[in-house]
Enzyme design. Structure first.
Site, PDB file in Angstrom:
ATOM      1  N   HIS A 100       0.838  -1.196   0.000  1.00 21.33           N
ATOM      2  CA  HIS A 100       0.000   0.000   0.000  1.00 21.33           C
ATOM      3  C   HIS A 100       0.874   1.249   0.000  1.00 21.33           C
ATOM      4  CE1 HIS A 100       0.556  -0.691   4.435  1.00 21.33           C
ATOM      5  NE2 HIS A 100       0.878   0.590   4.349  1.00 21.33           N
TER       6      HIS A 100
HETATM    7  P1  TYD Z   1      -2.277  -3.875   7.151  1.00 18.89           P
HETATM    8  O1  TYD Z   1      -2.322  -2.463   6.628  1.00 18.89           O
HETATM    9  O2  TYD Z   1      -2.661  -4.946   6.207  1.00 18.89           O
HETATM   10  O3  TYD Z   1      -0.800  -4.184   7.728  1.00 18.89           O
HETATM   11  P2  TYD Z   1       0.625  -4.151   6.980  1.00 18.89           P
HETATM   12  O4  TYD Z   1       0.773  -2.797   6.384  1.00 18.89           O
HETATM   13  O5  TYD Z   1       1.634  -4.422   8.056  1.00 18.89           O
HETATM   14  O6  TYD Z   1       0.626  -5.225   5.955  1.00 18.89           O
HETATM   15  O7  TYD Z   1      -3.158  -3.942   8.481  1.00 18.89           O
HETATM   16  C1  TYD Z   1      -3.666  -5.149   8.964  1.00 18.89           C
HETATM   17  C2  TYD Z   1      -4.951  -4.855   9.732  1.00 18.89           C
HETATM   18  O8  TYD Z   1      -4.666  -4.120  10.910  1.00 18.89           O
HETATM   19  C3  TYD Z   1      -5.947  -4.056   8.917  1.00 18.89           C
HETATM   20  O9  TYD Z   1      -7.245  -4.604   9.178  1.00 18.89           O
HETATM   21  C4  TYD Z   1      -5.880  -2.670   9.516  1.00 18.89           C
HETATM   22  C5  TYD Z   1      -5.463  -2.937  10.946  1.00 18.89           C
HETATM   23  N1  TYD Z   1      -4.654  -1.854  11.546  1.00 18.89           N
HETATM   24  C6  TYD Z   1      -5.168  -1.138  12.592  1.00 18.89           C
HETATM   25  O10 TYD Z   1      -6.324  -1.355  13.037  1.00 18.89           O
HETATM   26  N2  TYD Z   1      -4.405  -0.160  13.166  1.00 18.89           N
HETATM   27  C7  TYD Z   1      -3.146   0.120  12.716  1.00 18.89           C
HETATM   28  O11 TYD Z   1      -2.478   1.014  13.268  1.00 18.89           O
HETATM   29  C8  TYD Z   1      -2.636  -0.632  11.607  1.00 18.89           C
HETATM   30  C9  TYD Z   1      -1.257  -0.352  11.059  1.00 18.89           C
HETATM   31  C10 TYD Z   1      -3.420  -1.616  11.052  1.00 18.89           C
END
Ligand code: TYD
Length: 136
Positions: free
Chosen positions: A54
């Site tokens: 992302h």
């Molecule tokens: P995601 O963006 O997929 O993590 P990464 O960038 O490490 O691959 O996030 C995974 C899940 O966690 C998604 O449902 C959003 C949630 N999340 C939160 O609730 N709070 C946060 O601060 C973060 C970073 C993610």
């Protein structure tokens, strides 16, 4: 469009060493160029997993390999580079408008992320084609 090199930076953190081990620290607006509003970390990452995938519109992030190692693939929409993180006293500053993927996690690796704002799903671009359009 900004050059990829303008959108990220490796920052060496202070390291205090004595016979008991090492200590590093991070202060907002001192070692990272933003106010730290959120800290999160990923751990127990299975081998072969990929995280990230992302970009952010406004968020600044600072990533540290607190344990183990991993690759961070950085993409400006025009150029792509891989940064290997394996040192708890070096962090990677990722500015807004950069696509990132994280992979090649070693066993037991922990990614610590300092962020300039609270979690806001509206700040994410989670589709690469939409990211490319956003960068035009
Ligand atoms: P995601 O963006 O997929 O993590 P990464 O960038 O490490 O691959 O996030 C995974 C899940 O966690 C998604 O449902 C959003 C949630 N999340 C939160 O609730 N709070 C946060 O601060 C973060 C970073 C993610």
């Amino acid at each position: 469009m900004s050059d990829l090199k303008d959108l990220y930076r490796l920052i060496e953190l202070p390291k205090i060493t004595d016979s008991r081990g090492n200590l590093s620290f991070i202060e907002e607006n001192e070692h990272v160029p933003f106010e730290i509003k959120r800290v999160y970390y990923t751990y127990d990452i299975p081998s072969g997993a990929e995280r990230g995938g992302h970009a952010h519109k406004k968020l600044y992030q600072f990533l540290i390999a607190i344990g183990g190692s991993f690759d961070v693939i950085l993409d400006s929409g025009k150029e792509r580079e891989t940064v290997f993180l394996n040192n708890p006293n070096v962090g990677l500053l990722i500015k807004p408008g950069i696509w990132r993927e994280i992979n090649n996690f070693s066993a037991g690796s922990v990614v610590l992320v300092l962020a300039s704002d609270v979690y806001d799903e509206d700040d994410y671009i989670r589709n690469y084609d939409n990211f490319k359009k956003y960068k035009l």
